[in-house]
Design an enzyme around this catalytic site. Structure first.
Site, PDB file in Angstrom:
ATOM      1  N   HIS A 108       0.822  -1.213   0.000  1.00 17.79           N
ATOM      2  CA  HIS A 108       0.000   0.000   0.000  1.00 17.79           C
ATOM      3  C   HIS A 108       0.856   1.262   0.000  1.00 17.79           C
ATOM      4  O   HIS A 108       2.000   1.269   0.477  1.00 17.79           O
ATOM      5  CB  HIS A 108      -0.940   0.013   1.209  1.00 17.79           C
ATOM      6  N   SER A 122       0.943   5.439   4.453  1.00 15.57           N
ATOM      7  CA  SER A 122      -0.230   5.687   5.296  1.00 15.57           C
ATOM      8  C   SER A 122       0.026   6.868   6.229  1.00 15.57           C
ATOM      9  O   SER A 122       1.161   7.333   6.377  1.00 15.57           O
ATOM     10  CB  SER A 122      -0.567   4.442   6.124  1.00 15.57           C
ATOM     11  N   GLU A 132      -1.852  -6.777   7.396  1.00 15.37           N
ATOM     12  CA  GLU A 132      -0.492  -6.580   7.898  1.00 15.37           C
ATOM     13  C   GLU A 132      -0.238  -7.488   9.102  1.00 15.37           C
ATOM     14  O   GLU A 132      -1.174  -7.962   9.752  1.00 15.37           O
ATOM     15  CB  GLU A 132      -0.311  -5.106   8.289  1.00 15.37           C
ATOM     16  N   TYR A 165       1.016  -6.096  15.287  1.00 13.57           N
ATOM     17  CA  TYR A 165       2.146  -5.683  16.119  1.00 13.57           C
ATOM     18  C   TYR A 165       1.842  -5.714  17.614  1.00 13.57           C
ATOM     19  O   TYR A 165       2.620  -5.194  18.418  1.00 13.57           O
ATOM     20  CB  TYR A 165       2.627  -4.290  15.713  1.00 13.57           C
TER      21      TYR A 165
END
Length: 230
Positions: free
Chosen positions: A9, A12, A87, A90
């Protein structure tokens, strides 16, 4: 021979502000929009035509796909969204500033969390504002499937079933496929496609908005790889 195009992508808003993003649904920055449109123009200039598109459930990847397809006059092609292309999660790092986190825990520890193939970051709590425990886009998944933290190994394990069930069959049928996703989900796919070692994959960089084109033979062996740029 079939072709597969991978696009990380565009930039961001949290890439710009240097925050850990993961599964948090942030938008493209203005630069990210331009990167996605540029990818589409490059795709058109190289005469690439697609039969199927795949992307994640996250806005930044979905919009990147749409901008790229619109610029290449292919917005109409079939499209499938899946959490398996999200993604890497995290964990408790999501939402934190990367520089501040390094100052708190040390550069080495943060580097291990970010780049180790097997080490997990701290898990996120369900009541954390950046948790996806109550995000309705994942309501059809068993609660234990929604991750609380992932490393690249775990990310690869959840990406591969989608490759085996959807992407690989399309390519074996001679279809051309485009995937707009994320740095780590695409890194996981790249590891498999190119048979990259656990150690070497952590040094692979995926540039935002850069189309990477693979050409496969009828056995899904790579016969060519090309990065599209000006």
């Amino acid at each position: 021979m079939s072709k597969l195009v991978l696009i990380r992508h565009g930039q961001s808003e949290w890439n710009l502000s240097n925050q850990f993003t993961g599964w948090v649904d942030v938008n493209l920055s203005e630069k990210g929009v331009e990167e996605a449109k540029k990818a589409g123009r490059l795709i058109k200039e190289h005469g690439l035509e697609f039969d199927q598109a795949y992307t994640s459930l996250l806005t930044r990847a979905i919009k990147t796909l749409h901008y790229a397809l619109e610029e290449s006059d292919q917005l109409w092609i079939p499209e499938t969204k899946t959490w398996r292309l999200n993604e890497r999660h995290y964990g408790a790092l999501q939402g934190l500033n990367k520089k501040d986190t390094a100052e708190k825990y040390g550069d080495e520890q943060v580097h291990i969390w970010r780049r180790s193939y097997d080490v997990l970051p701290p898990a996120i709590d369900d009541d954390n504002e950046y948790s996806q425990a109550h995000d309705r886009r994942y309501a059809n998944l068993d609660p234990h499937i929604v991750p609380k933290a992932e490393n690249l190994h775990v990310t690869l394990d959840r990406v591969m079933p989608f490759w085996e069930d959807h992407i690989a069959p399309d390519l074996l049928d001679g279809k051309n496929v485009i995937i707009a996703a994320h740095g780590n989900s695409l890194r996981a796919l790249t590891k498999y496609i190119e048979n990259i070692s656990d150690d070497d994959i952590m040094d692979l960089e995926m540039k935002t908005g850069e189309p990477v084109v693979y050409t496969f033979d009828d056995k899904l062996d790579v016969v060519n790889k090309e990065k599209l740029d000006d």
